[in-house]
Design a protein around this motif. Structure first.
Motif, PDB file in Angstrom:
ATOM      1  N   ALA A  37       0.834  -1.206   0.000  1.00 54.25           N
ATOM      2  CA  ALA A  37       0.000   0.000   0.000  1.00 54.25           C
ATOM      3  C   ALA A  37       0.867   1.253   0.000  1.00 54.25           C
ATOM      4  N   ASN A  38       1.962   1.222   0.774  1.00 57.36           N
ATOM      5  CA  ASN A  38       2.885   2.361   0.791  1.00 57.36           C
ATOM      6  C   ASN A  38       3.559   2.544  -0.563  1.00 57.36           C
ATOM      7  N   ALA A  39       3.938   1.429  -1.198  1.00 56.28           N
ATOM      8  CA  ALA A  39       4.551   1.502  -2.526  1.00 56.28           C
ATOM      9  C   ALA A  39       3.553   2.056  -3.548  1.00 56.28           C
ATOM     10  N   ALA A  40       2.284   1.694  -3.388  1.00 57.51           N
ATOM     11  CA  ALA A  40       1.252   2.183  -4.305  1.00 57.51           C
ATOM     12  C   ALA A  40       1.084   3.697  -4.195  1.00 57.51           C
ATOM     13  N   ILE A  41       1.195   4.228  -2.977  1.00 56.44           N
ATOM     14  CA  ILE A  41       1.110   5.680  -2.785  1.00 56.44           C
ATOM     15  C   ILE A  41       2.275   6.370  -3.491  1.00 56.44           C
ATOM     16  N   VAL A  95      -9.733   4.601  -3.412  1.00 55.45           N
ATOM     17  CA  VAL A  95     -10.185   5.997  -3.447  1.00 55.45           C
ATOM     18  C   VAL A  95      -9.051   6.929  -3.047  1.00 55.45           C
ATOM     19  N   LEU A  96      -8.303   6.542  -2.016  1.00 54.64           N
ATOM     20  CA  LEU A  96      -7.171   7.362  -1.567  1.00 54.64           C
ATOM     21  C   LEU A  96      -6.125   7.499  -2.674  1.00 54.64           C
ATOM     22  N   LEU A  97      -5.829   6.396  -3.361  1.00 52.01           N
ATOM     23  CA  LEU A  97      -4.845   6.437  -4.450  1.00 52.01           C
ATOM     24  C   LEU A  97      -5.318   7.344  -5.586  1.00 52.01           C
ATOM     25  N   ALA A  98      -6.616   7.294  -5.892  1.00 52.35           N
ATOM     26  CA  ALA A  98      -7.167   8.161  -6.944  1.00 52.35           C
ATOM     27  C   ALA A  98      -7.013   9.634  -6.557  1.00 52.35           C
ATOM     28  N   LEU A  99      -7.236   9.937  -5.282  1.00 51.75           N
ATOM     29  CA  LEU A  99      -7.098  11.318  -4.807  1.00 51.75           C
ATOM     30  C   LEU A  99      -5.633  11.763  -4.816  1.00 51.75           C
ATOM     31  N   VAL A 100      -4.725  10.871  -4.399  1.00 56.21           N
ATOM     32  CA  VAL A 100      -3.292  11.196  -4.429  1.00 56.21           C
ATOM     33  C   VAL A 100      -2.851  11.445  -5.872  1.00 56.21           C
ATOM     34  N   PHE A 101      -3.308  10.600  -6.772  1.00 55.87           N
ATOM     35  CA  PHE A 101      -2.995  10.768  -8.196  1.00 55.87           C
ATOM     36  C   PHE A 101      -3.503  12.118  -8.705  1.00 55.87           C
ATOM     37  N   GLY A 115     -10.875  15.813   0.464  1.00 59.63           N
ATOM     38  CA  GLY A 115     -11.330  14.469   0.110  1.00 59.63           C
ATOM     39  C   GLY A 115     -10.573  13.377   0.834  1.00 59.63           C
ATOM     40  N   PHE A 116      -9.292  13.615   1.165  1.00 58.01           N
ATOM     41  CA  PHE A 116      -8.517  12.630   1.935  1.00 58.01           C
ATOM     42  C   PHE A 116      -9.223  12.265   3.239  1.00 58.01           C
TER      43      PHE A 116
END
Length: 419
Positions: free
Chosen positions: A50-54, A104-110, A95-96
């Motif tokens: 999950a951290n790598a995905a962020i 959803v979090l990854l989409a927002l970070v992106f 949104g975070f």
């Protein structure tokens, strides 16, 4: 005539306003780095994937979307672009707070990163327009000093707030930082690019993208500088994630880890300050980049030898070494930023900046994986030593190449006396 210092550009109202906006915007950019990783690891109890995905959600837009968004950063009025991107980042950060799961979090970070990818080239282009040519080196150093400081302070303050409060407070504070940046952006003048007015009808998107790439390819000093900066980033990111295990190898403990990381940050800020105060390097900034790389790489070799048990030193010794590495890193970054600004016309600044970021982003994506493989094979100290040797060899190779090809700035800048 009064001699210039690193703070001279702040006398210009437009630059002072832009710089103030950068302080709060950059702090916001880095404020949630630790908080997001702590959120998925400690609050959501997810594993390292999950951290790598962020990290991937942050890096991918810079590499694959940067050059495309750079075209729009040059096409559109820069002040409105910066205002809209900042507003949208405020919305994303809020949104975070309500993100229910990792996708959803990854989409927002992106999304947040995409808006930053558009914001930064627009800011660089406006920077080029509001800073007088004679103060470009000082203004670049001041901007780099801000960038270095916020990379330390942003995550640190965000992480501390995360430790004593809920993630909501971190993200609300981040939104406030962007809000303050927005107030300064509203005070910026509306600067138009007269050179591109009336030509937009003759161009298309892909031709404009090609113009930015061709500018880099045709100007040898630009190509050399960007390649040198990208290689520097690659070798730095081979070892960048290994400071925690390094402090274990050096037997410095958790306090030592904090001191080592702080020394790097303080050195980076001090290096940018000194580079802006004494700008003798303006006559040939590429030489400054190479020599900073040469001596910085040598210090990284020393760190590697310490990690291998060959060199022993006290915590004060290692802090001084890391302080020098940080300062020399800034001694590389400030001349690089100056080359980008001084060798690029304002109407191409967004595209050139984005192309440069994309090249460096590729290195950022690939280097950590190789660093992990080398670390498991050779050990942490050897990764530092190898990276340092490669930095030294890269600097020497480029110095030889520049001498043979006589690579120089298009118009060497006059040098003020030492103040």
């Amino acid at each position: 005539m009064k001699k210039q210092t690193i703070f001279t550009p702040l006398k210009q109202r437009s630059f002072r306003t832009l710089f103030s906006a950068q302080v709060f915007s950059d702090t916001g950019n880095w404020f949630d780095i630790i908080a997001l990783n702590l959120l998925v690891a400690y609050h959501w109890k997810m594993d390292i994937i999950a951290n790598a995905a962020i990290d991937l959600a942050v890096a991918v837009p810079w590499v694959f979307l940067g050059p495309l968004l750079g075209v729009w950063a040059d096409r559109l009025p820069r002040k409105p672009v910066m205002l809209i991107c900042t507003l949208l980042r405020i919305a994303v950060v809020i949104g975070f707070i309500f993100a229910p799961n990792l996708p959803v979090l990854l989409a927002l970070v992106f999304a947040k990163t995409v808006f930053s990818v558009l914001f930064d080239p627009a800011r660089q282009g406006l920077f080029r327009q509001v800073v007088p040519e004679a103060e470009l080196a000082e203004a670049t150093a001041l901007s780099q000093m801000c960038s270095n400081a916020t990379k330390i302070l942003g995550p640190t303050i965000g992480g501390l707030l995360m430790a004593v409060a809920s993630p909501t407070y971190v993200f609300v504070t981040e939104a406030i930082l962007y809000g303050i940046a927005l107030i300064f952006l509203l005070r910026l003048p509306n600067v138009k690019l007269a050179t591109v007015e009336g030509k937009q009808e003759e161009k298309n998107f892909w031709r404009e993208l090609k113009e930015g790439i061709q500018h880099v390819r045709k100007k040898r000093i630009m190509m050399v500088a960007i390649t040198l900066a990208a290689l520097n980033l690659f070798f730095v990111f081979l070892y960048d994630a290994f400071f925690a295990p390094l402090t274990l190898a050096l037997q410095l403990g958790q306090v030592g880890y904090g001191l080592i990381v702080s020394s790097f940050g303080i050195g980076a800020v001090a290096g940018a300050l000194l580079s802006g105060q004494w700008t003798w390097w303006k006559r040939n900034p590429l030489h400054m980049m190479c020599f900073a790389l040469l001596f910085g790489g040598s210090m990284v070799v020393v760190i590697g030898l310490g990690g291998m048990g060959i060199i022993n030193g006290s915590i004060a010794f290692w802090c001084v070494v890391c302080l020098l590495v940080g300062a020399l890193g800034a001694g590389n970054a400030v001349p690089f930023g100056y080359i980008l600004q001084s060798e690029t016309p304002p109407e191409l600044m967004g595209r050139v900046f984005s192309v440069s970021n994309a090249m460096q982003g590729v290195m950022l994506l690939s280097a950590p994986m190789l660093g992990v493989a080398l670390g498991r094979w050779l050990g942490i100290g050897a990764v530092f030593a190898f990276s340092g040797v490669m930095l030294v060899l890269t600097a020497i190779a480029f110095l030889i190449y520049m001498k043979k090809r006589d690579v120089r700035p298009t118009q060497p800048a006059p040098v003020e006396g030492i103040s």
